[in-house]
Design a protein around this motif. Structure first.
Motif, mmCIF file in Angstrom:
data_model
loop_
_atom_site.group_PDB
_atom_site.id
_atom_site.type_symbol
_atom_site.label_atom_id
_atom_site.label_comp_id
_atom_site.label_asym_id
_atom_site.label_seq_id
_atom_site.Cartn_x
_atom_site.Cartn_y
_atom_site.Cartn_z
ATOM 1 N N CYS A 226 0.770 -0.944 -0.250
ATOM 2 C CA CYS A 226 -0.068 0.423 -0.141
ATOM 3 C C CYS A 226 0.984 1.448 -0.115
ATOM 4 N N ARG A 227 2.317 0.982 0.682
ATOM 5 C CA ARG A 227 2.770 2.064 0.583
ATOM 6 C C ARG A 227 3.432 2.391 -0.723
ATOM 7 N N ASP A 228 3.992 1.505 -0.972
ATOM 8 C CA ASP A 228 4.174 1.567 -2.841
ATOM 9 C C ASP A 228 3.348 2.007 -3.892
ATOM 10 N N VAL A 229 1.982 1.887 -2.932
ATOM 11 C CA VAL A 229 1.363 2.055 -4.648
ATOM 12 C C VAL A 229 0.732 4.095 -4.455
ATOM 13 N N HIS B 250 -3.538 19.600 -14.611
ATOM 14 C CA HIS B 250 -4.128 19.195 -13.340
ATOM 15 C C HIS B 250 -5.290 17.807 -13.176
ATOM 16 N N VAL B 251 -4.771 16.405 -12.355
ATOM 17 C CA VAL B 251 -5.283 15.325 -12.367
ATOM 18 C C VAL B 251 -5.946 15.545 -10.632
ATOM 19 N N SER B 252 -7.109 14.837 -11.198
ATOM 20 C CA SER B 252 -7.922 14.389 -9.857
ATOM 21 C C SER B 252 -7.189 13.618 -9.438
ATOM 22 N N GLY C 215 -7.087 3.764 -7.584
ATOM 23 C CA GLY C 215 -6.426 3.096 -7.054
ATOM 24 C C GLY C 215 -5.590 3.140 -5.628
ATOM 25 N N TYR C 216 -5.330 4.651 -5.816
ATOM 26 C CA TYR C 216 -5.199 5.263 -5.056
ATOM 27 C C TYR C 216 -5.873 4.983 -3.434
ATOM 28 N N THR C 217 -7.466 5.147 -3.640
ATOM 29 C CA THR C 217 -8.215 4.705 -2.596
ATOM 30 C C THR C 217 -8.464 3.942 -2.235
ATOM 31 N N ARG C 218 -8.288 2.559 -2.559
ATOM 32 C CA ARG C 218 -7.602 1.924 -2.782
ATOM 33 C C ARG C 218 -6.804 1.352 -1.963
ATOM 34 N N LEU D 256 -0.055 -6.040 1.101
ATOM 35 C CA LEU D 256 0.486 -6.407 0.054
ATOM 36 C C LEU D 256 -0.653 -5.382 -1.297
ATOM 37 N N CYS D 257 -0.340 -4.691 -1.884
ATOM 38 C CA CYS D 257 -1.485 -3.832 -2.764
ATOM 39 C C CYS D 257 -1.780 -5.105 -4.227
ATOM 40 N N LYS D 258 -2.729 -4.957 -4.116
ATOM 41 C CA LYS D 258 -2.800 -5.825 -5.844
ATOM 42 C C LYS D 258 -3.729 -4.705 -6.698
ATOM 43 N N ASP D 259 -2.833 -4.134 -7.986
ATOM 44 C CA ASP D 259 -3.606 -4.146 -8.838
ATOM 45 C C ASP D 259 -4.740 -4.426 -9.621
#
Length: 331
Positions: A55-58, A75-77, A82-85, A95-98
């Motif tokens: 999660c830290r990496d993402v 500007h990007v929202s 992915g970030y919210t997850r 671990l944070c699976k894509d």
């Protein structure tokens, strides 16, 4: 009769070392997509010098992305799935699976230098692992025709009959960004053709050549991926297949007939070239006769890969320098 050389002996030894032992195992069982418990293999993968994304990496990736876009005045929202997850998980070390990748793939990085990788889980005795392991051998990697994506490691877990292919992370450039000159575009197509020549020279048929299975490192290097349907016909001088799987199927397979697997690749390669030209906007009418031959309704009349490459080179050499420097027309 051609005299056997030392290179032939080396190739025989390599074949013996990498040969598949799946003849007595159900084909569907060993060649289906894997869905491993990635947490169970995390420590093993880390011992081999690679980290699965946490999660830290993402979150760090998204933060770097936003900073880069901001520095370019864009500007990007920040309300991205992915970030919210990643933020929704309490432990940043989890671990944070894509979510956009299938279960057999996981993003990560090389511990040594942080280089991004994609790790693919396959059955240890699958056709895909057999083919990738064979083409990754140093002896074959030295062949300039071999455009296999860089493979950093092959991690085998015999007790679980699973293997992990650790490959450099590349991107689908033709979908997201067109080569900026006709010369670069032709260079892309040439690598696509040349790698087919290499595979066929080693009795390998990819059997799923398509735009979606073509990646780039954004430095003018291109490679096919997804060898799930690929086969090495080392003991079959005139192989035939009748499977109706793959993205670009020739008419004989659509009709349920058998065909030459190498000529399946030739048909699919022609379709890849046609779709690449359409998507990029490059118009190369000189290729039409060659493409027509590659798409012959009769698979026996389709040219072999080496003929396609030689003809392509002759066509490319006949294109003027001024035209080679042109960019694709704007839509």
């Amino acid at each position: 009769m051609r005299r056997r050389s030392a290179a032939d002996s080396d190739d025989d030894s390599l074949l013996s070392a990498c040969s598949s032992s799946s003849s007595s195992t159900d084909e569907d069982d060993i060649n289906c997509r894997m869905a491993p418990n990635w947490c169970a293999y995390r420590q093993l993968i880390e011992k081999r010098g690679f980290r699965l994304d946490t999660c830290r990496d993402v979150k760090q990736w998204y933060q770097h992305y936003w900073e880069m876009m901001s520095s370019q005045g864009q500007h990007v929202s920040r309300d991205l799935p992915g970030y919210t997850r990643a933020c929704s998980i309490d432990d940043e070390n989890d671990l944070c699976k894509d979510a956009g990748l299938p279960e057999n793939l996981f993003r990560g990085s090389r511990s040594l230098d942080g280089k991004k990788v994609v790790i693919k889980a396959v059955h240890l005795r699958s056709h895909e692992y057999h083919v990738v392991k064979y083409m990754s051998h140093p002896q074959l990697r030295r062949d300039p025709r071999n455009h296999l994506i860089p493979i950093f490691d092959l991690i085998e877990v015999p007790i679980d009959q699973i293997a992990f292919i650790v490959m450099e992370e590349w991107s689908p450039q033709l979908i997201t960004e067109t080569p900026c000159t006709l010369r670069l575009f032709l260079g892309c197509l040439r690598q696509c053709i040349e790698h087919v020549v290499f595979m066929h020279s080693h009795n390998i048929a990819h059997l799923d050549i398509s735009i979606r299975n073509l990646l780039t490192d954004y430095n003018s290097h291109y490679s096919y991926i997804d060898f799930e349907l690929s086969r090495r016909f080392d003991k079959h001088p005139n192989p035939r297949i009748s499977t109706r799987r793959g993205t670009e199927l020739p008419p004989e397979l659509e009709r349920g007939e058998s065909t030459d697997p190498y000529k399946v690749d030739i048909w699919a390669l022609a379709m890849l070239i046609i779709r690449a030209c359409s998507m990029s906007g490059y118009n190369i009418p000189e290729l039409s006769p060659l493409l027509k031959a590659m798409l012959n309704e009769s698979f026996e009349r389709r040219p072999p890969a080496y003929y396609v490459l030689n003809t392509f080179d002759s066509i490319a050499q006949g294109i003027s320098e001024g035209r080679l420097q042109r960019s694709p027309p704007k839509p």
